[in-house]
Every structure is written in C-alpha cells, then in structure tokens.
Design a protein around this motif. Sequence first.
Motif, PDB file in Angstrom:
ATOM      1  N   GLU A 277       0.824  -1.208   0.000  1.00 46.62           N
ATOM      2  CA  GLU A 277       0.000   0.000   0.000  1.00 46.62           C
ATOM      3  C   GLU A 277       0.859   1.259   0.000  1.00 46.62           C
ATOM      4  O   GLU A 277       0.601   2.202  -0.752  1.00 46.62           O
ATOM      5  CB  GLU A 277      -0.935  -0.006   1.203  1.00 46.62           C
ATOM      6  CG  GLU A 277      -1.875   1.189   1.247  1.00 46.62           C
ATOM      7  CD  GLU A 277      -2.791   1.182   2.465  1.00 46.62           C
ATOM      8  OE1 GLU A 277      -3.430   2.219   2.724  1.00 46.62           O
ATOM      9  OE2 GLU A 277      -2.855   0.147   3.150  1.00 46.62           O
ATOM     10  N   CYS A 278       1.896   1.296   0.836  1.00 47.53           N
ATOM     11  CA  CYS A 278       2.751   2.483   0.909  1.00 47.53           C
ATOM     12  C   CYS A 278       3.501   2.692  -0.409  1.00 47.53           C
ATOM     13  O   CYS A 278       3.646   3.830  -0.875  1.00 47.53           O
ATOM     14  CB  CYS A 278       3.739   2.346   2.063  1.00 47.53           C
ATOM     15  SG  CYS A 278       2.980   2.580   3.689  1.00 47.53           S
ATOM     16  N   LEU A 279       3.988   1.613  -1.023  1.00 45.62           N
ATOM     17  CA  LEU A 279       4.690   1.743  -2.306  1.00 45.62           C
ATOM     18  C   LEU A 279       3.732   2.201  -3.398  1.00 45.62           C
ATOM     19  O   LEU A 279       4.121   2.971  -4.286  1.00 45.62           O
ATOM     20  CB  LEU A 279       5.341   0.422  -2.678  1.00 45.62           C
ATOM     21  CG  LEU A 279       6.539  -0.002  -1.818  1.00 45.62           C
ATOM     22  CD1 LEU A 279       7.071  -1.351  -2.268  1.00 45.62           C
ATOM     23  CD2 LEU A 279       7.648   1.045  -1.855  1.00 45.62           C
TER      24      LEU A 279
ATOM     25  N   ALA B   1       1.909   6.768  -6.771  1.00 40.60           N
ATOM     26  CA  ALA B   1       0.902   7.739  -7.186  1.00 40.60           C
ATOM     27  C   ALA B   1       1.426   9.166  -7.069  1.00 40.60           C
ATOM     28  O   ALA B   1       1.106  10.028  -7.891  1.00 40.60           O
ATOM     29  CB  ALA B   1      -0.360   7.573  -6.340  1.00 40.60           C
ATOM     30  N   VAL B   2       2.247   9.427  -6.047  1.00 37.99           N
ATOM     31  CA  VAL B   2       2.828  10.758  -5.870  1.00 37.99           C
ATOM     32  C   VAL B   2       3.904  11.016  -6.913  1.00 37.99           C
ATOM     33  O   VAL B   2       4.108  12.146  -7.360  1.00 37.99           O
ATOM     34  CB  VAL B   2       3.394  10.905  -4.443  1.00 37.99           C
ATOM     35  CG1 VAL B   2       4.112  12.222  -4.280  1.00 37.99           C
ATOM     36  CG2 VAL B   2       2.278  10.785  -3.421  1.00 37.99           C
ATOM     37  N   SER B   3       4.604   9.966  -7.342  1.00 41.50           N
ATOM     38  CA  SER B   3       5.750  10.108  -8.247  1.00 41.50           C
ATOM     39  C   SER B   3       5.397   9.788  -9.690  1.00 41.50           C
ATOM     40  O   SER B   3       6.222   9.288 -10.437  1.00 41.50           O
ATOM     41  CB  SER B   3       6.891   9.192  -7.794  1.00 41.50           C
ATOM     42  OG  SER B   3       7.185   9.379  -6.437  1.00 41.50           O
TER      43      SER B   3
ATOM     44  N   GLY C  28      11.420   3.869 -22.243  1.00 44.17           N
ATOM     45  CA  GLY C  28      10.561   2.695 -22.120  1.00 44.17           C
ATOM     46  C   GLY C  28       9.228   2.983 -21.499  1.00 44.17           C
ATOM     47  O   GLY C  28       8.350   2.128 -21.503  1.00 44.17           O
ATOM     48  N   GLY C  29       9.027   4.161 -20.934  1.00 46.03           N
ATOM     49  CA  GLY C  29       7.777   4.498 -20.282  1.00 46.03           C
ATOM     50  C   GLY C  29       7.588   3.805 -18.947  1.00 46.03           C
ATOM     51  O   GLY C  29       6.490   3.780 -18.415  1.00 46.03           O
ATOM     52  N   SER C  30       8.640   3.218 -18.409  1.00 43.08           N
ATOM     53  CA  SER C  30       8.522   2.521 -17.127  1.00 43.08           C
ATOM     54  C   SER C  30       8.637   3.518 -15.975  1.00 43.08           C
ATOM     55  O   SER C  30       9.300   4.542 -16.082  1.00 43.08           O
ATOM     56  CB  SER C  30       9.606   1.445 -17.000  1.00 43.08           C
ATOM     57  OG  SER C  30      10.890   2.021 -17.105  1.00 43.08           O
ATOM     58  N   MET C  31       8.030   3.164 -14.896  1.00 41.04           N
ATOM     59  CA  MET C  31       7.984   4.028 -13.722  1.00 41.04           C
ATOM     60  C   MET C  31       9.185   3.772 -12.837  1.00 41.04           C
ATOM     61  O   MET C  31       9.556   2.622 -12.590  1.00 41.04           O
ATOM     62  CB  MET C  31       6.686   3.735 -12.961  1.00 41.04           C
ATOM     63  CG  MET C  31       6.478   4.571 -11.744  1.00 41.04           C
ATOM     64  SD  MET C  31       6.061   6.260 -12.153  1.00 41.04           S
ATOM     65  CE  MET C  31       6.103   6.984 -10.538  1.00 41.04           C
ATOM     66  N   ARG C  32       9.796   4.834 -12.342  1.00 44.70           N
ATOM     67  CA  ARG C  32      10.911   4.705 -11.413  1.00 44.70           C
ATOM     68  C   ARG C  32      10.455   5.137 -10.028  1.00 44.70           C
ATOM     69  O   ARG C  32       9.863   6.193  -9.867  1.00 44.70           O
ATOM     70  CB  ARG C  32      12.096   5.560 -11.873  1.00 44.70           C
ATOM     71  CG  ARG C  32      12.750   5.066 -13.165  1.00 44.70           C
ATOM     72  CD  ARG C  32      13.899   5.954 -13.564  1.00 44.70           C
ATOM     73  NE  ARG C  32      13.435   7.301 -13.904  1.00 44.70           N
ATOM     74  CZ  ARG C  32      14.250   8.306 -14.216  1.00 44.70           C
ATOM     75  NH1 ARG C  32      15.558   8.129 -14.218  1.00 44.70           N
ATOM     76  NH2 ARG C  32      13.758   9.483 -14.511  1.00 44.70           N
TER      77      ARG C  32
ATOM     78  N   LYS D 299      -5.922  12.713  -5.109  1.00 41.07           N
ATOM     79  CA  LYS D 299      -5.632  13.975  -4.436  1.00 41.07           C
ATOM     80  C   LYS D 299      -4.834  14.909  -5.335  1.00 41.07           C
ATOM     81  O   LYS D 299      -5.054  16.090  -5.381  1.00 41.07           O
ATOM     82  CB  LYS D 299      -4.861  13.696  -3.151  1.00 41.07           C
ATOM     83  CG  LYS D 299      -5.679  12.938  -2.110  1.00 41.07           C
ATOM     84  CD  LYS D 299      -4.874  12.701  -0.860  1.00 41.07           C
ATOM     85  CE  LYS D 299      -5.689  11.938   0.179  1.00 41.07           C
ATOM     86  NZ  LYS D 299      -4.908  11.682   1.407  1.00 41.07           N
ATOM     87  N   SER D 300      -3.869  14.348  -6.092  1.00 39.38           N
ATOM     88  CA  SER D 300      -3.084  15.188  -6.981  1.00 39.38           C
ATOM     89  C   SER D 300      -3.910  15.657  -8.172  1.00 39.38           C
ATOM     90  O   SER D 300      -3.674  16.705  -8.735  1.00 39.38           O
ATOM     91  CB  SER D 300      -1.848  14.416  -7.476  1.00 39.38           C
ATOM     92  OG  SER D 300      -2.254  13.243  -8.186  1.00 39.38           O
ATOM     93  N   VAL D 301      -4.917  14.849  -8.571  1.00 38.82           N
ATOM     94  CA  VAL D 301      -5.779  15.254  -9.675  1.00 38.82           C
ATOM     95  C   VAL D 301      -6.699  16.389  -9.248  1.00 38.82           C
ATOM     96  O   VAL D 301      -7.000  17.290 -10.015  1.00 38.82           O
ATOM     97  CB  VAL D 301      -6.602  14.040 -10.168  1.00 38.82           C
ATOM     98  CG1 VAL D 301      -7.585  14.463 -11.245  1.00 38.82           C
ATOM     99  CG2 VAL D 301      -5.662  12.971 -10.701  1.00 38.82           C
ATOM    100  N   ASP D 302      -7.149  16.346  -8.011  1.00 37.04           N
ATOM    101  CA  ASP D 302      -8.064  17.373  -7.521  1.00 37.04           C
ATOM    102  C   ASP D 302      -7.361  18.670  -7.140  1.00 37.04           C
ATOM    103  O   ASP D 302      -7.999  19.638  -6.782  1.00 37.04           O
ATOM    104  CB  ASP D 302      -8.828  16.863  -6.293  1.00 37.04           C
ATOM    105  CG  ASP D 302      -9.735  15.703  -6.663  1.00 37.04           C
ATOM    106  OD1 ASP D 302     -10.061  15.608  -7.861  1.00 37.04           O
ATOM    107  OD2 ASP D 302     -10.104  14.921  -5.765  1.00 37.04           O
ATOM    108  N   ALA D 303      -6.026  18.698  -7.208  1.00 36.45           N
ATOM    109  CA  ALA D 303      -5.279  19.881  -6.786  1.00 36.45           C
ATOM    110  C   ALA D 303      -5.621  21.133  -7.594  1.00 36.45           C
ATOM    111  O   ALA D 303      -5.727  22.208  -7.038  1.00 36.45           O
ATOM    112  CB  ALA D 303      -3.779  19.600  -6.845  1.00 36.45           C
ATOM    113  N   PRO D 304      -5.818  21.053  -8.966  1.00 36.77           N
ATOM    114  CA  PRO D 304      -6.127  22.274  -9.706  1.00 36.77           C
ATOM    115  C   PRO D 304      -7.417  22.950  -9.268  1.00 36.77           C
ATOM    116  O   PRO D 304      -7.616  24.110  -9.547  1.00 36.77           O
ATOM    117  CB  PRO D 304      -6.249  21.768 -11.156  1.00 36.77           C
ATOM    118  CG  PRO D 304      -5.411  20.540 -11.202  1.00 36.77           C
ATOM    119  CD  PRO D 304      -5.565  19.922  -9.850  1.00 36.77           C
TER     120      PRO D 304
END
Length: 206
Positions: A50-52, A57-59, A67-71, A148-153
């Motif tokens: 859950e924490c990861l 989601a924050v990053s 490659g479009g992979s997430m770091r 939460k980050s989507v609702d920021a605007p």
Amino acid sequence: MQIPRQEVPAELQKKISVANQPECSICYNTYDNVFKTPKLLECTHTFCLECLSRLMAVSLTDQDESGGSMRLSCPFCRHLTFLPEDGPPALATSREVLCKLPSHQHQEEPVWLEGEKLCYKSSRQDAVSGVPESPTTFCICIDIGASKSVDAPVQARPGRPGLMGRLADWKRMLLFIVLMVLLVIIVLTSDRDIYFCHCGNVNFII
C-alpha cells in the motif's frame, strides 16, 4: 478450573506473537498477505504494498521517456527501482518477512492496480446457505491517493471564487461589528436600568 489456566498463557502468547510481527517502516502497520504485503525494492529495502503504491501515485511524473517505465525512489536510500508494467503489486515479495507472519498469512493473496485503486478479490463459500458450490466473492478496493493530486487544480482558481470569499469575509466582519455594537448598547442600557432602580430621580447617566 484447569481450562482457564491453559487459556491464559495461550492468549498471552498470541499477544506476544502479534507484538513481534514485522511492520512497515513508512506506515508502522504490521505486514499481512494482502494490502500490507512486504515488497522488495532493488536496494533490498522492504515496504508494504500500500505504501509503495501511494508513493508511486505521488511520483507519477518521474517516468522513463525511453521505455515508459515508472521509477520509484526508495524512502531510505533514494535508490531508484524500475517498476513493472503492473506496478508495485508485481514487485518481488519478501518471503523472509512473509514467513514471520502467522501461518494463515504465509500465502500471498492476488492484489492488482485498477486505475487509482488497489484491489483485492476473495472467494469464500456462502456460510449461510451451506452449499459448497455457491462461493461469495468479496472485492475490496482502497484509494492509493492519486486522486488527491488530480483534484489539486480545483484549489488554484484565482478568479471569482477568491473574490466571493473575500466578500464573504467582509460580510462576516461587518456582522461581527454590528453584533458587538448591539452588545455594548444592551450592556449600557441594562446598567442604566439598574441605576434607575437605585436612584429613581436621575433621568440620565453620563
């Protein structure tokens, strides 16, 4: 009389075993085999699923252009871990930590990402009907915080909502001043009434 004596040490042993269970270093919750599954990063540091997922989601902006992979950056050593396409649920599970959990949690349950949610589906037999061929499916989803980050605007609207807010503040301030003036008048008039009671011949007070 012997049954309570045997049950007390068993209850204490359960409490001690729960207290000795390993916990996630981010949320300080004990690991389990569902949303709190211990997941390994490339730096060998272990955190719960859950924490990861919330960290991912924050990053979301930190992506590999090729490659479009997430770091994912480790919260301890900042070492970058390249996430699989399925996200944190596809990371390797720490079997060493999982084996320290109670025996019924040694088997990892399937958890997957569905948009902005972390979901888990469990099939159990219907205990009410007692029919073995009628399983009841439970699907549990938790929000990993990406919304939460989507609702920021929504908060960054400098136009009319800010002006309306200022007008509302002025109205509140004006109402407060009027109420204070009325309170002072009421107090003064009540003092005069008391003064008139004691000195009936006095017509006014300075």
